[in-house]
Design a protein around this motif. Structure first.
Motif, PDB file in Angstrom:
ATOM      1  N   TYR A 117       0.985  -1.270   0.126  1.00  0.00           N
ATOM      2  CA  TYR A 117       0.138   0.036  -0.006  1.00  0.00           C
ATOM      3  C   TYR A 117       0.827   1.106   0.093  1.00  0.00           C
ATOM      4  N   ALA A 118       2.002   1.307   1.011  1.00  0.00           N
ATOM      5  CA  ALA A 118       2.828   2.354   0.811  1.00  0.00           C
ATOM      6  C   ALA A 118       3.504   2.518  -0.422  1.00  0.00           C
ATOM      7  N   ALA A 119       3.982   1.414  -1.057  1.00  0.00           N
ATOM      8  CA  ALA A 119       4.643   1.548  -2.607  1.00  0.00           C
ATOM      9  C   ALA A 119       3.520   2.192  -3.262  1.00  0.00           C
ATOM     10  N   THR A 120       2.302   1.641  -3.567  1.00  0.00           N
ATOM     11  CA  THR A 120       1.184   2.278  -4.201  1.00  0.00           C
ATOM     12  C   THR A 120       1.030   3.723  -4.020  1.00  0.00           C
ATOM     13  N   GLU A 121       0.869   4.265  -2.791  1.00  0.00           N
ATOM     14  CA  GLU A 121       0.835   5.426  -2.423  1.00  0.00           C
ATOM     15  C   GLU A 121       1.947   6.256  -2.939  1.00  0.00           C
ATOM     16  N   LEU A 122       3.155   5.931  -2.896  1.00  0.00           N
ATOM     17  CA  LEU A 122       4.523   6.512  -3.197  1.00  0.00           C
ATOM     18  C   LEU A 122       4.270   6.698  -4.666  1.00  0.00           C
TER      19      LEU A 122
END
Length: 163
Positions: A117-122
């Motif tokens: 999720y963090a990678a996608t948000e990034l």
């Protein structure tokens, strides 16, 4: 004059004993330092200072790399710190502060590479930042008009006397 063989043997065993004592004290002091740093890490984690907890758990683990407890607590603190940075990054992105969102989300991904999720948000925050930079650097409406009419000859306006 040389010492008798039994005296030399005593001197050698005394030196060995001294070295063993120094080594034991060194190992004990490193163990105490690791325990002290580990305790600091637990205290930082308890008050929600996850970045400091991660740093202290990592230092404790460097001093005692075989400690399963240190490894487990470091892993847990890294996940908590990642979640903290992820939430902060989402907040920044939602408020339009894409530059700060990218920083926080990069930290989240660094701390926990499994946080998809963090990678996608990034990825989205970086796209938003690039779009914002592009808009900021794009010529304004008035600049476009100036560019369009630059070099054009002025036209003479003819007034009709009947008007």
């Amino acid at each position: 004059m040389t010492a008798a063989p039994h005296q030399r043997k005593g001197t050698l065993s005394m030196k060995f004993f001294e070295r063993a004592c120094v080594l034991a004290l060194l190992v004990a002091s490193v163990g105490c330092a690791g325990a002290r740093i580990y305790q600091q890490a637990k205290e930082e984690e308890a008050v929600g200072h996850y970045d400091l907890a991660v740093m202290n758990y990592a230092r404790a683990l460097e001093l005692d790399p075989t400690s399963a407890q240190y490894k487990a607590n470091l892993a847990r603190a890294r996940v908590k710190a990642s979640q903290f940075h992820f939430e902060k990054g989402k907040m920044y992105r939602n408020s339009g502060r894409f530059d700060l969102a990218v920083v926080e989300l990069e930290q989240a991904v660094l701390l926990d590479a499994t946080n998809d999720y963090a990678a996608t948000e990034l990825k989205h925050a970086r796209e938003d930042l690039a779009k914002e930079d592009e808009e900021r650097n794009a010529p304004s409406r008035i600049e476009k008009i100036k560019k369009k009419v630059k070099g054009a000859r002025a036209t003479t306006i003819l007034l009709e006397p009947s008007s």
